[in-house]
Scaffold this active site. Structure first.
Site, PDB file in Angstrom:
ATOM      1  N   PHE A  99     -10.159 -24.556 -10.741  1.00 37.85           N
ATOM      2  CA  PHE A  99     -10.518 -25.655 -11.811  1.00 37.85           C
ATOM      3  C   PHE A  99      -9.294 -26.375 -12.477  1.00 37.85           C
ATOM      4  CE2 PHE A  99     -12.251 -27.682 -15.766  1.00 37.85           C
ATOM      5  CZ  PHE A  99     -13.080 -28.482 -15.269  1.00 37.85           C
ATOM      6  N   ASP A 112     -10.896 -15.703 -14.584  1.00 34.44           N
ATOM      7  CA  ASP A 112     -11.739 -16.762 -15.325  1.00 34.44           C
ATOM      8  C   ASP A 112     -13.117 -16.479 -14.908  1.00 34.44           C
ATOM      9  OD1 ASP A 112     -13.077 -19.135 -15.810  1.00 34.44           O
ATOM     10  OD2 ASP A 112     -11.202 -20.255 -15.927  1.00 34.44           O
ATOM     11  N   TYR A 160     -21.294 -22.488 -21.985  1.00 33.98           N
ATOM     12  CA  TYR A 160     -22.167 -23.468 -21.838  1.00 33.98           C
ATOM     13  C   TYR A 160     -22.873 -23.605 -20.559  1.00 33.98           C
ATOM     14  CZ  TYR A 160     -17.727 -25.849 -20.730  1.00 33.98           C
ATOM     15  OH  TYR A 160     -16.585 -26.123 -20.251  1.00 33.98           O
ATOM     16  N   LYS A 161     -22.129 -22.859 -19.535  1.00 30.17           N
ATOM     17  CA  LYS A 161     -22.659 -22.983 -18.134  1.00 30.17           C
ATOM     18  C   LYS A 161     -24.056 -22.128 -18.113  1.00 30.17           C
ATOM     19  CE  LYS A 161     -18.286 -24.609 -16.677  1.00 30.17           C
ATOM     20  NZ  LYS A 161     -17.110 -24.186 -15.971  1.00 30.17           N
ATOM     21  N   ARG A 202     -22.617 -30.515  -5.494  1.00 27.53           N
ATOM     22  CA  ARG A 202     -22.979 -29.106  -5.910  1.00 27.53           C
ATOM     23  C   ARG A 202     -24.336 -28.946  -6.239  1.00 27.53           C
ATOM     24  NH1 ARG A 202     -18.610 -27.280 -10.324  1.00 27.53           N
ATOM     25  NH2 ARG A 202     -19.703 -29.018 -11.383  1.00 27.53           N
TER      26      ARG A 202
HETATM   27  C1  LIG Z   1     -15.939 -24.971 -16.768  1.00 31.44           C
HETATM   28  C2  LIG Z   1     -14.598 -24.362 -16.396  1.00 31.44           C
HETATM   29  C3  LIG Z   1     -13.476 -24.553 -17.479  1.00 31.44           C
HETATM   30  C4  LIG Z   1     -13.767 -25.233 -18.657  1.00 31.44           C
HETATM   31  O1  LIG Z   1     -12.870 -25.405 -19.748  1.00 31.44           O
HETATM   32  P1  LIG Z   1     -13.194 -26.020 -21.078  1.00 31.44           P
HETATM   33  O2  LIG Z   1     -11.734 -25.666 -21.960  1.00 31.44           O
HETATM   34  O3  LIG Z   1     -14.221 -25.352 -21.681  1.00 31.44           O
HETATM   35  O4  LIG Z   1     -13.296 -27.535 -21.060  1.00 31.44           O
HETATM   36  C5  LIG Z   1     -12.349 -23.914 -17.414  1.00 31.44           C
HETATM   37  N1  LIG Z   1     -12.070 -23.233 -16.028  1.00 31.44           N
HETATM   38  C6  LIG Z   1     -13.198 -23.057 -15.307  1.00 31.44           C
HETATM   39  C7  LIG Z   1     -12.798 -22.183 -13.789  1.00 31.44           C
HETATM   40  C8  LIG Z   1     -14.188 -23.731 -15.395  1.00 31.44           C
HETATM   41  O5  LIG Z   1     -15.288 -23.611 -14.430  1.00 31.44           O
END
Ligand SMILES: *Cc1c(COP(=O)(O)O)cnc(C)c1O
Length: 412
Positions: free
Chosen positions: A126, A198, A221-222, A371
């Protein structure tokens, strides 16, 4: 068919997790396959947030820092997240966003490997993870980033005695592919580097064991249903806790915050990673969701997740998905998959929009990924059946060609 709709309903009647669906407030007529992006709303959340607003804030005001446990919320919430990632109490702190926590963890970790100047990052991760690593390297100076990923070298080739730290996602946000955390951690640590995981697409999707990892971060939040912008978390292995420094050394991480000393002294343990005042209303929402997660058997979650994702793939195979342009981007082997199924399709964006108009909510990620996340607490086999048949129909009848589906919305 692999399974008929009636057979799916039979499986739902026998599902050991079936009662959890009632814990969630889901819009009628919608199959929600975006629990991997924003988890559904727990029914108990509005009341919990209202209590925090009306009673803790409205009546007790500042006394609630003591009486309602506000001050300790980053730690107490972290302790409730810990079992979901295979950690123990005192090892996880809830707060900030994943992006900020990556910055905190990376800048805290690098000084533990003096003389090593390379950070290994994954170009397929990400993007915020990579962006923050760039910022951290720039802030600290004299660090170099070495990218692994589809276009770069393998992790084995990237490792060397100059590598200080490796940051990887356990489950890939686009393809849902899951890494073998224990094996990768061992490889990285054998090379003398620190392992940072992560877990954004892992916690709540499958049982996670941080194991020998040095640090981890993740969001809530996921799959964990904490609500939009809910506090994220960070994990610090006990062996590092008193050796690391939080570069964002604010008063909430001070050893004696109410002594108002002139200089910073870190609190013992993971608390030193706290910085400023925590968003209490967001913690209230997250804690309502964690009440549910505290009763969940993660092995049952995994078994159901494998069943749902496999069913979706099998149904689409049988409905002719590959002939309709769908190319499976997720691993076919469920052992190597998180709780998500992704396909590549040259018209992925309008396909997702046309599908949403038929009550099936998935999303699109560049360049051509469609997805679907499968949150086992509130999705049923019958939902998977309905989603697969709707997707096959959108493709077979080319419903996505309607021009109103081509226009991009701000959030895809
Ligand atoms: C959802 C996600 C994020 C989100 O980061 P935020 O700081 O909450 O916006 C970061 N890294 C990964 C791999 C994600 O899937």
């Amino acid at each position: 068919m692999v399974l008929s709709r009636a057979e799916c309903q039979d499986l739902d009647a026998k599902d050991p997790l079936r009662e959890f669906r009632d814990e969630f407030s889901l819009p009628t007529g919608v199959v929600y396959l975006l629990g991997n992006s924003l988890g559904a709303l727990p029914r108990r959340t509005p009341e919990r947030v209202a209590h925090t607003v009306e009673t803790e804030w409205g009546v007790h005001l500042g006394a609630s820092w003591n009486t309602a446990g506000w001050w300790d919320m980053p730690q107490s919430t972290g302790d409730r997240i810990a079992p979901l990632i295979g950690a123990r109490p005192g090892e996880v702190l809830a707060g900030d966003s994943t992006s900020v926590n990556i910055f905190k963890v990376v800048t805290a970790a690098l000084p533990l490997r003096p003389g090593r100047r390379v950070i290994v990052s994954d170009l397929d991760n990400f993007p915020t993870d990579r962006y923050v690593v760039e910022g951290a390297a720039r802030a600290l100076g004299a660090y170099e980033i070495r990218d692994v990923g589809e276009a770069g070298p393998s992790l084995e080739d990237a490792l060397g005695d100059d590598v200080a730290l490796v940051l990887l996602s356990h489950v890939d946000y686009r393809t849902g592919a899951a890494r073998d955390m224990a094996a990768v951690t061992e490889l990285v640590r054998a090379a003398g580097a620190l392992m940072v995981w992560d877990l954004c697409h892992s916690a709540g999707a499958l049982p996670v064991r941080v194991g020998e990892a040095d640090f981890a971060v993740g969001c809530t939040y996921k799959y964990l249903n904490g609500g939009p912008g809910a506090p994220a978390y960070l994990y610090v292995a006990p062996r590092h806790q008193d050796a690391v420094q939080n570069v964002l050394s604010g008063w909430h991480g001070h050893a004696a915050p109410f002594d108002f000393e002139s200089h910073y002294r870190p609190a013992p343990g993971v608390r030193r990673f706290a910085t400023g005042s925590p968003p209490i209303l967001s913690y209230a929402a997250l804690n309502a969701s964690l009440d549910i997660w505290g009763r969940v058997d993660l092995d049952e979650v995994r078994a159901k997740s494998v069943a749902l994702t496999s069913l979706f793939i099998d149904l689409l195979d049988e409905l002719g998905g590959p002939g309709l342009g769908l190319v499976l981007a997720s691993p076919r082997d469920p052992e190597r998959r998180g709780s998500q199924v992704s396909y590549r399709h040259p018209h992925g964006y309008p396909v997702v929009r046309a599908l949403a108009d038929r009550g099936v909510v998935g999303d699109y990620r560049e360049p051509d990924f469609v997805r679907f996340g499968f949150a086992p607490l509130y999705l049923r086999h019958v939902d998977v059946y309905d989603a697969a048949t709707a997707l096959a129909e959108v493709l077979r009848e080319e419903l996505w060609r309607d021009e109103r589906y081509a226009r991009r919305l701000t959030v895809t």
